[in-house]
Design a protein around this motif. Structure first.
Motif, mmCIF file in Angstrom:
data_model
loop_
_atom_site.group_PDB
_atom_site.id
_atom_site.type_symbol
_atom_site.label_atom_id
_atom_site.label_comp_id
_atom_site.label_asym_id
_atom_site.label_seq_id
_atom_site.Cartn_x
_atom_site.Cartn_y
_atom_site.Cartn_z
ATOM 1 N N HIS A 25 -6.077 3.468 1.769
ATOM 2 C CA HIS A 25 -6.588 2.719 2.847
ATOM 3 C C HIS A 25 -6.618 3.508 4.014
ATOM 4 O O HIS A 25 -5.676 3.921 4.398
ATOM 5 C CB HIS A 25 -5.507 1.305 2.810
ATOM 6 C CG HIS A 25 -5.923 0.568 4.064
ATOM 7 N ND1 HIS A 25 -6.975 0.188 4.538
ATOM 8 C CD2 HIS A 25 -5.201 0.016 4.901
ATOM 9 C CE1 HIS A 25 -6.926 -0.650 5.529
ATOM 10 N NE2 HIS A 25 -5.689 -0.645 6.003
ATOM 11 N N SER A 26 -7.646 3.386 4.664
ATOM 12 C CA SER A 26 -7.647 4.127 6.047
ATOM 13 C C SER A 26 -7.180 2.975 7.003
ATOM 14 O O SER A 26 -7.884 1.777 7.146
ATOM 15 C CB SER A 26 -9.035 4.674 6.342
ATOM 16 O OG SER A 26 -9.166 5.068 7.606
ATOM 17 N N LEU A 27 -6.307 3.448 7.814
ATOM 18 C CA LEU A 27 -6.288 2.435 9.012
ATOM 19 C C LEU A 27 -7.096 2.382 10.227
ATOM 20 O O LEU A 27 -6.807 1.496 10.971
ATOM 21 C CB LEU A 27 -4.726 2.864 9.592
ATOM 22 C CG LEU A 27 -3.507 3.129 8.688
ATOM 23 C CD1 LEU A 27 -2.259 3.683 9.315
ATOM 24 C CD2 LEU A 27 -3.332 1.732 8.180
ATOM 25 N N THR A 28 -8.209 3.238 10.228
ATOM 26 C CA THR A 28 -8.872 3.345 11.439
ATOM 27 C C THR A 28 -10.350 2.664 11.099
ATOM 28 O O THR A 28 -11.243 2.775 11.715
ATOM 29 C CB THR A 28 -9.033 4.667 11.895
ATOM 30 O OG1 THR A 28 -9.487 5.662 11.098
ATOM 31 C CG2 THR A 28 -7.694 4.933 12.647
ATOM 32 N N GLN A 33 -10.839 -1.901 5.977
ATOM 33 C CA GLN A 33 -9.970 -2.841 6.444
ATOM 34 C C GLN A 33 -10.771 -3.866 5.493
ATOM 35 O O GLN A 33 -10.010 -4.694 4.844
ATOM 36 C CB GLN A 33 -10.248 -3.343 7.654
ATOM 37 C CG GLN A 33 -9.460 -4.478 8.209
ATOM 38 C CD GLN A 33 -7.720 -4.306 7.878
ATOM 39 O OE1 GLN A 33 -7.245 -3.318 7.975
ATOM 40 N NE2 GLN A 33 -7.401 -5.185 7.034
ATOM 41 N N ALA A 54 -1.443 4.317 2.970
ATOM 42 C CA ALA A 54 -2.231 4.523 4.138
ATOM 43 C C ALA A 54 -2.559 5.976 4.449
ATOM 44 O O ALA A 54 -1.768 6.710 4.637
ATOM 45 C CB ALA A 54 -1.465 3.885 5.339
#
Length: 108
Positions: A25-28, A33, A54
């Motif tokens: 998962h990318s936080l940005t 998301q 992450a």
């Protein structure tokens, strides 16, 4: 759903839990998301363990999974592990509650 942050944690998981889902998962990224939300909703009712990382916080682990299991890194990316190998994987908009449930059903 549990966050995995190190190669050591992942290797213990891969040796001791079978089967399981794992999401990068990318936080940005807004696409990530959306996929993570689908994964969370799936995980809340899944009868299989679900884990995630992450990418920004665990790049070495993300790279380790890609190299060890020969699955080109993408983010977001969902991977279903069974018998210590990758049984299924998907990325981006292909990560949905339905696709995760189907992957589980087809790989029992």
């Amino acid at each position: 759903m549990k966050k995995i942050e190190s190669i050591e944690e992942f290797n213990k998981l891969a040796e001791g839990v079978d089967p399981f889902f794992f999401v990068k998962h990318s936080l940005t990224c807004p696409i990530s998301q959306a996929a993570f939300t689908e994964f969370e909703q799936f995980a809340n009712n899944a009868d299989v363990p679900c884990y995630y990382l992450a990418v920004q916080e665990a790049k070495p682990l993300s790279n380790h999974i890609a190299e060890s299991y020969h699955v080109k890194h993408e983010s977001p990316q969902a991977i279903f592990f069974k018998n210590s190998d990758v049984a299924w994987h998907a990325s981006h908009w292909k990560i949905t509650k339905k696709s995760l449930a189907t992957a589980l059903e087809e790989n029992k």
